[in-house]
Scaffold this active site. Structure first.
Site, PDB file in Angstrom:
ATOM      1  N   TRP A 103       0.801  -1.208   0.077  1.00 49.42           N
ATOM      2  CA  TRP A 103       0.021   0.138   0.123  1.00 49.42           C
ATOM      3  C   TRP A 103       0.822   1.342  -0.125  1.00 49.42           C
ATOM      4  CZ3 TRP A 103      -4.363  -0.604  -2.100  1.00 49.42           C
ATOM      5  CH2 TRP A 103      -5.069  -1.913  -1.863  1.00 49.42           C
ATOM      6  N   ASP A 173      -1.870   6.314   6.435  1.00 49.16           N
ATOM      7  CA  ASP A 173      -2.958   5.437   5.927  1.00 49.16           C
ATOM      8  C   ASP A 173      -3.379   4.544   6.988  1.00 49.16           C
ATOM      9  OD1 ASP A 173      -4.589   3.598   4.870  1.00 49.16           O
ATOM     10  OD2 ASP A 173      -3.184   3.046   3.080  1.00 49.16           O
ATOM     11  N   LYS A 197     -12.579  -1.946   5.571  1.00 50.88           N
ATOM     12  CA  LYS A 197     -11.719  -3.096   6.458  1.00 50.88           C
ATOM     13  C   LYS A 197     -12.282  -3.326   7.961  1.00 50.88           C
ATOM     14  CE  LYS A 197      -9.511  -3.084   2.733  1.00 50.88           C
ATOM     15  NZ  LYS A 197      -8.313  -2.109   2.504  1.00 50.88           N
TER      16      LYS A 197
HETATM   17  C1  LIG Z   1      -7.581  -1.670   1.308  1.00 52.42           C
HETATM   18  C2  LIG Z   1      -6.263  -0.634   1.599  1.00 52.42           C
HETATM   19  C3  LIG Z   1      -6.394   0.526   0.700  1.00 52.42           C
HETATM   20  C4  LIG Z   1      -7.169   0.532  -0.713  1.00 52.42           C
HETATM   21  O1  LIG Z   1      -8.464   0.744  -0.521  1.00 52.42           O
HETATM   22  P1  LIG Z   1      -9.440   1.118  -1.432  1.00 52.42           P
HETATM   23  O2  LIG Z   1     -10.664   1.602  -0.774  1.00 52.42           O
HETATM   24  O3  LIG Z   1      -9.608  -0.194  -2.337  1.00 52.42           O
HETATM   25  O4  LIG Z   1      -8.880   2.362  -2.512  1.00 52.42           O
HETATM   26  C5  LIG Z   1      -5.449   1.341   1.037  1.00 52.42           C
HETATM   27  N1  LIG Z   1      -4.602   1.151   2.114  1.00 52.42           N
HETATM   28  C6  LIG Z   1      -4.832   0.048   2.997  1.00 52.42           C
HETATM   29  C7  LIG Z   1      -3.917  -0.238   4.133  1.00 52.42           C
HETATM   30  C8  LIG Z   1      -5.812  -0.854   2.549  1.00 52.42           C
HETATM   31  O5  LIG Z   1      -5.663  -1.965   3.469  1.00 52.42           O
END
Ligand SMILES: *Cc1c(COP(=O)(O)O)cnc(C)c1O
Length: 361
Positions: A103, A173, A197
């Site tokens: 990521w 993030d 998530k």
């Molecule tokens: C799933 C995830 C993303 C991407 O998310 P999307 O909503 O599919 O764009 C980004 N960062 C992390 C840490 C993730 O687990």
């Protein structure tokens, strides 16, 4: 257990059963209005009440200080990969990235469209098996911000210490660890995460940003991508993801009823320990991630022989343990055990890990 399976999906992921039941009971008629949340105006008083309550509950759960704005956006974590540099560079030409997995690799690639991102540290050569220590970070005083991913969902690498970055704003993030434990928000300039998530359905992305970082973008981004315009309109510049906000709001209420984030943290430590100790008990399984960086949310492990994978997955399915296959680019197994995964599901999986190792070890 009243649901048919325990779902270890990394995302979209399992949600609390009571939340799904409440949403089901309100699906056709929210609170006597005669309409579903999906059918009501986002500017009407009913939805505004849902929106305000969700925001207030999130602020309370994470103890978000008053000088931070909460934005309810769309576009997923992936949109933030570009929206962060677009808004936070403020005329500067570089930003520092701590690269710890899939990521952050994606984020740095998008940032390169807007600036010259610098790698403050990378664990790529080691196969992304840990989070770097503070003294390994090469930080640049002229950086617009320092960026890292708090939990690399694919590799199962979580950072528990918040890096120190002096006066340079810290951005993280937190998509896959959001609300899994208390967090000192005041250490950050900005944190963000997609809901799917650990919080709710896909479609909602939450950004929590310190007010002094709003409006610094040069050049000004397109309106829909401009944090300052979104903040000024209380995330209502256009139609927000109404149903996803409502669902996230129900999860926030559930979290409060469960005892908040301190309780979640205790549960999550207990659940993660159950799996890692079952995995460490014998030499059968391989857990690539180093002890102090092992994710409490995404437990990544490998069987001694990839040819056993199908049998492992089929056996788990017989016990109603589903979606434990690893990421398509990474292989192996991954059990995601977010807040809503009951400890009983984790216990079953831990027992299964032991039995499978005994049978094949
Ligand atoms: C799933 C995830 C993303 C991407 O998310 P999307 O909503 O599919 O764009 C980004 N960062 C992390 C840490 C993730 O687990």
């Amino acid at each position: 257990m009243s649901r048919a399976v325990y779902n270890f999906s990394p995302g979209p992921a399992t949600l609390p059963e009571s939340v799904l039941r409440q949403a089901a009971s309100e699906m056709l008629d929210w609170n006597g209005t005669g309409v579903s949340v999906m059918e009501m105006s986002h500017r009407g008083k009913d939805f505004l009440q849902i929106h305000a309550k969700a925001q207030a509950d999130l602020r309370e759960l994470l103890a978000i200080p008053d000088n931070y704005k909460i934005l309810f956006l769309q576009g997923g974590g992936s949109q933030q990969f570009m929206q962060v540099p677009c808004n936070l560079l403020g005329g500067k030409t570089s930003a520092d990235y701590i690269v710890t997995g899939e990521w952050t690799q994606r984020a740095i690639k998008e940032a390169a469209r807007f600036c010259e991102p610098k790698v403050a540290a990378s664990t790529q050569a080691e196969g992304f098996t840990r989070f770097p220590k503070q003294d390994e970070l090469k930080l640049n005083k002229k950086a617009a911000y320092v960026y890292y991913c708090m939990n690399e969902t694919v590799h199962g690498v979580e950072s528990f210490d918040i890096p120190h970055t002096g006066n340079v704003p810290l951005v993280s993030d937190i998509s896959s660890t959001f609300l899994s434990r208390p967090l000192d928000v005041s250490r950050f300039g900005l944190i963000y995460g997609g809901a799917q998530k650990n919080i709710g359905p896909a479609g909602l992305t939450m950004v929590i940003v310190r007010e002094d970082l709003l409006g610094i973008a040069v050049p000004k981004p397109p309106s829909i991508l401009d944090y300052s315009l979104m903040a000024a309109s209380d995330s209502m510049l256009n139609t927000p993801p109404c149903f996803a906000i409502y669902m996230a709001g129900l999860v926030f209420e559930w979290l409060k009823s469960q005892g908040g984030l301190a309780k979640m943290q205790a549960n999550n430590i207990a659940k993660a320990n159950l799996l890692y100790s079952a995995l460490d008990e014998s030499s059968f399984y391989r857990v690539p991630v180093q002890q102090d960086s092992r994710s409490r949310m995404n437990v990544v492990f490998f069987l001694p022989d990839e040819r056993l994978n199908d049998e492992f997955i089929a056996g788990a399915k017989q016990l109603n343990l589903v979606n434990i296959k690893g990421h398509k680019v990474f292989g192996g197994m991954r059990a995601s055990i977010y807040n809503a995964m009951p400890i009983a599901g984790v216990q079953l999986l831990a027992n299964y890990l032991r039995e499978f190792a005994k049978k094949h070890g």
